[in-house]
Design a protein around this motif. Structure first.
Motif, PDB file in Angstrom:
ATOM      1  N   ALA A  22       0.826  -1.211   0.000  1.00  0.00           N
ATOM      2  CA  ALA A  22       0.000   0.000   0.000  1.00  0.00           C
ATOM      3  C   ALA A  22       0.862   1.263   0.000  1.00  0.00           C
ATOM      4  N   ALA A  23       1.871   1.293   0.855  1.00  0.00           N
ATOM      5  CA  ALA A  23       2.702   2.496   0.976  1.00  0.00           C
ATOM      6  C   ALA A  23       3.497   2.737  -0.305  1.00  0.00           C
ATOM      7  N   ASN A  24       4.103   1.662  -0.830  1.00  0.00           N
ATOM      8  CA  ASN A  24       4.898   1.829  -2.052  1.00  0.00           C
ATOM      9  C   ASN A  24       4.034   2.164  -3.252  1.00  0.00           C
ATOM     10  N   LEU A  25       2.818   1.598  -3.276  1.00  0.00           N
ATOM     11  CA  LEU A  25       1.900   1.897  -4.381  1.00  0.00           C
ATOM     12  C   LEU A  25       1.490   3.372  -4.335  1.00  0.00           C
ATOM     13  N   ALA A  26       1.137   3.848  -3.150  1.00  0.00           N
ATOM     14  CA  ALA A  26       0.757   5.266  -3.004  1.00  0.00           C
ATOM     15  C   ALA A  26       1.915   6.162  -3.452  1.00  0.00           C
ATOM     16  N   TRP A  27       3.123   5.751  -3.086  1.00  0.00           N
ATOM     17  CA  TRP A  27       4.324   6.530  -3.414  1.00  0.00           C
ATOM     18  C   TRP A  27       4.539   6.634  -4.919  1.00  0.00           C
ATOM     19  N   VAL A  28       4.406   5.502  -5.639  1.00  0.00           N
ATOM     20  CA  VAL A  28       4.616   5.590  -7.104  1.00  0.00           C
ATOM     21  C   VAL A  28       3.470   6.349  -7.776  1.00  0.00           C
ATOM     22  N   ILE A  29       2.266   6.253  -7.223  1.00  0.00           N
ATOM     23  CA  ILE A  29       1.152   7.010  -7.823  1.00  0.00           C
ATOM     24  C   ILE A  29       1.437   8.509  -7.687  1.00  0.00           C
ATOM     25  N   ALA A  30       1.954   8.900  -6.514  1.00  0.00           N
ATOM     26  CA  ALA A  30       2.289  10.322  -6.304  1.00  0.00           C
ATOM     27  C   ALA A  30       3.379  10.751  -7.286  1.00  0.00           C
ATOM     28  N   GLU A  31       4.311   9.858  -7.559  1.00  0.00           N
ATOM     29  CA  GLU A  31       5.381  10.181  -8.507  1.00  0.00           C
ATOM     30  C   GLU A  31       4.868  10.363  -9.939  1.00  0.00           C
ATOM     31  N   GLN A  32       3.705   9.757 -10.228  1.00  0.00           N
ATOM     32  CA  GLN A  32       3.084   9.947 -11.543  1.00  0.00           C
ATOM     33  C   GLN A  32       2.295  11.253 -11.587  1.00  0.00           C
ATOM     34  N   GLU A  33       2.444  12.037 -10.520  1.00  0.00           N
ATOM     35  CA  GLU A  33       1.751  13.320 -10.393  1.00  0.00           C
ATOM     36  C   GLU A  33       0.238  13.189 -10.370  1.00  0.00           C
ATOM     37  N   GLU A  34      -0.210  12.107  -9.791  1.00  0.00           N
ATOM     38  CA  GLU A  34      -1.645  11.939  -9.557  1.00  0.00           C
ATOM     39  C   GLU A  34      -1.905  12.284  -8.096  1.00  0.00           C
ATOM     40  N   ALA A  35      -3.090  12.837  -7.831  1.00  0.00           N
ATOM     41  CA  ALA A  35      -3.462  13.131  -6.440  1.00  0.00           C
ATOM     42  C   ALA A  35      -3.809  11.820  -5.749  1.00  0.00           C
ATOM     43  N   VAL A  36      -3.106  11.520  -4.670  1.00  0.00           N
ATOM     44  CA  VAL A  36      -3.299  10.219  -4.034  1.00  0.00           C
ATOM     45  C   VAL A  36      -3.343  10.353  -2.503  1.00  0.00           C
ATOM     46  N   GLN A  37      -4.173   9.512  -1.905  1.00  0.00           N
ATOM     47  CA  GLN A  37      -4.272   9.443  -0.451  1.00  0.00           C
ATOM     48  C   GLN A  37      -3.876   8.059   0.012  1.00  0.00           C
ATOM     49  N   TYR A  38      -3.218   7.986   1.146  1.00  0.00           N
ATOM     50  CA  TYR A  38      -2.978   6.706   1.814  1.00  0.00           C
ATOM     51  C   TYR A  38      -3.757   6.762   3.117  1.00  0.00           C
ATOM     52  N   LEU A  39      -4.645   5.778   3.328  1.00  0.00           N
ATOM     53  CA  LEU A  39      -5.444   5.756   4.556  1.00  0.00           C
ATOM     54  C   LEU A  39      -5.181   4.458   5.320  1.00  0.00           C
ATOM     55  N   ASP A  40      -4.650   4.579   6.516  1.00  0.00           N
ATOM     56  CA  ASP A  40      -4.355   3.388   7.315  1.00  0.00           C
ATOM     57  C   ASP A  40      -5.581   3.019   8.140  1.00  0.00           C
ATOM     58  N   CYS A  41      -6.292   1.977   7.685  1.00  0.00           N
ATOM     59  CA  CYS A  41      -7.488   1.495   8.393  1.00  0.00           C
ATOM     60  C   CYS A  41      -7.164   0.327   9.319  1.00  0.00           C
ATOM     61  N   ASP A  42      -5.891  -0.033   9.399  1.00  0.00           N
ATOM     62  CA  ASP A  42      -5.497  -1.098  10.328  1.00  0.00           C
ATOM     63  C   ASP A  42      -5.318  -0.436  11.694  1.00  0.00           C
ATOM     64  N   VAL A  43      -6.442   0.044  12.231  1.00  0.00           N
ATOM     65  CA  VAL A  43      -6.387   0.953  13.386  1.00  0.00           C
ATOM     66  C   VAL A  43      -5.960   0.275  14.688  1.00  0.00           C
ATOM     67  N   GLU A  44      -5.979  -1.062  14.719  1.00  0.00           N
ATOM     68  CA  GLU A  44      -5.531  -1.743  15.936  1.00  0.00           C
ATOM     69  C   GLU A  44      -4.002  -1.795  15.995  1.00  0.00           C
ATOM     70  N   GLU A  45      -3.380  -1.783  14.843  1.00  0.00           N
ATOM     71  CA  GLU A  45      -1.913  -1.711  14.804  1.00  0.00           C
ATOM     72  C   GLU A  45      -1.457  -0.981  13.542  1.00  0.00           C
ATOM     73  N   PRO A  46      -1.742   0.320  13.478  1.00  0.00           N
ATOM     74  CA  PRO A  46      -1.351   1.083  12.276  1.00  0.00           C
ATOM     75  C   PRO A  46       0.171   1.185  12.189  1.00  0.00           C
ATOM     76  N   ASN A  47       0.724   0.976  10.987  1.00  0.00           N
ATOM     77  CA  ASN A  47       2.180   1.105  10.859  1.00  0.00           C
ATOM     78  C   ASN A  47       2.617   1.764   9.558  1.00  0.00           C
ATOM     79  N   GLY A  48       1.652   2.275   8.773  1.00  0.00           N
ATOM     80  CA  GLY A  48       2.007   2.948   7.521  1.00  0.00           C
ATOM     81  C   GLY A  48       2.908   4.152   7.749  1.00  0.00           C
ATOM     82  N   HIS A  49       2.723   4.806   8.903  1.00  0.00           N
ATOM     83  CA  HIS A  49       3.512   6.012   9.193  1.00  0.00           C
ATOM     84  C   HIS A  49       5.010   5.697   9.328  1.00  0.00           C
TER      85      HIS A  49
END
Lengths: 287, 122
Positions: A22-49
């Protein structure tokens, strides 16, 4: 990719690489200059940050409504307890009403049926919602308070942050229970990340059953390819499930992960895998 | 006095059910007349809150005492609030449990002896 696309990255088994993908995918989408959001819904153990290292510019407490009973007004009719499906409120004769806040699902039923207007709502903290920026990726993450069991309520709050004209990449919790169902609801596409092991296959089947039950379009990504066996690929072939990414079983990826680094930063040769994944999902969305 | 006993069946020779919230039946027995009733427990399959809902069933029967294998924290809190005395750690048949109670050989529980969800898998 279509703007407003909501892509959920899920898996039956934990530890297959949802956050990595998820994190790497969001990162490459941003590099394509597309507006992108990453939302961490694994709220019991979020680690995307840990990987995206966002700058958080807004942090708020998330609260839910639970019943607060005024025993002076209570007439002991017991209607509150009868409507509650979770045993979260119970009237036990002589105007004594007990509430169990952790069992409450905040439906408001008890407040509505009370004929003497004795039940008001009070707010209960369940966690925090963080919003910020990680490079050009719009970052949102929920963190459930220790001891709270109101996971779906917090996930709902995270998903309310989905913006218009953005591609939303949602990092789902593992498994197939209520938090996952809440996360996948209304997704345009689900990517199921698995690994070529008996555990990976067993839990993939459960996740496939869930996404089919929810009638969501989905495909599979296989992480740590080269280890284990071919059973996941055979299963996907037999079920006519598209495999849209294979990520090699490369020790350097594990090392980058252990250091909290993005694969595509440390190992640029893998960038094409994620661009390929992005293109494959875009194509699937057009189908 | 009316007492409630968790039970795996509808008769006095059924075993005491170790679970309180998810017991199969409640036997409601009168210690003076020795008459009894069996109530099927609809909370066996409850998704949550079984202990609380079962405590409510017992309270509504007017029983002053309840005997089971185990009580969880939510059941205990509900029974305490209604002043229903609970006796824990009881095994054997329902008839034996009633005799033990009548001869004063049971000790009263003052706090839950198992965690929430204890009876979910048994």
């Amino acid at each position: 990719m279509e703007k407003n696309a909501v892509i959920a990255i899920a898996s039956g088994k934990g530890g297959t690489g949802k956050t990595t993908v998820a994190a790497n995918l969001a990162w490459v989408i941003a590099e394509q200059e597309e507006a992108v959001q990453y939302l961490d819904c694994d709220v019991e153990e979020p680690n995307g940050h840990i990987f995206l290292k966002p700058k958080i510019n807004q942090s708020e407490k998330v609260k839910v409504a639970v019943p607060d009973v005024d025993l002076e007004k209570c007439i002991g009719c017991g209607k509150c307890g009868q409507i509650c499906q979770y045993g979260a409120i119970v009237s036990i004769k002589e105007k004594n009403v007990l509430t169990f806040e952790q069992l409450c699902h905040s439906c408001g039923g008890c407040m509505r049926v009370c004929p003497s207007n004795a039940i008001k709502s009070k707010m209960l903290d369940i966690g925090t919602l963080d919003c910020g920026k990680a490079g050009n990726v719009d970052f949102v993450s929920g963190k459930l308070q220790i001891g709270s069991v109101r996971t779906p309520a917090l996930i709902k709050k995270v998903k309310e942050q989905i913006k218009e004209n953005y591609i939303a990449i949602i990092d789902a919790p593992p498994g197939t229970s209520c938090p996952v169902v809440e996360t996948l609801k209304e997704a345009d596409f689900v990517l199921l990340v698995t690994e070529p092991t008996p555990f990976g296959l067993n839990d993939l089947k459960l996740a496939v059953d869930l996404t089919r039950e929810m009638r969501l379009p989905f495909a599979v990504a296989i992480n740590r390819c080269g280890m284990g066996d071919n059973k996941v690929e055979e299963y996907c072939q037999n079920e006519e499930i598209k495999i849209v990414m294979k990520l090699a079983d490369d020790r350097r990826i594990a090392e980058a992960y252990s250091d909290g680094e993005m694969i595509i930063d440390v190992l640029p040769e893998y960038k094409k895998s994620f661009i390929g994944l992005y293109e494959n999902i875009s194509r699937k969305l057009k189908e | 006095m009316k007492i409630a006993i968790t039970s795996t069946g509808k008769t006095l020779d059924s075993n005491v059910d170790p679970r309180f919230g998810r017991t199969a039946y409640f036997i409601i027995a009168d210690t003076e007349t020795e008459e009894f009733d069996a109530i099927e427990n609809s909370n066996v399959q409850a998704s949550g809150g079984a202990g609380i809902s079962s405590a409510k069933v017992v309270i509504d029967t007017g029983a002053k005492v309840v005997i089971a294998g185990n009580f969880g924290p939510n059941a205990q809190r509900t029974l305490d609030a209604a002043g229903v005395k609970s006796y824990t750690g009881v095994t054997g048949t329902v008839a034996e449990a009633i005799e033990l109670f009548k001869s004063g050989k049971l000790t009263q529980a003052t706090e839950p002896n198992v965690q929430s969800h204890f009876g979910m898998d048994s």
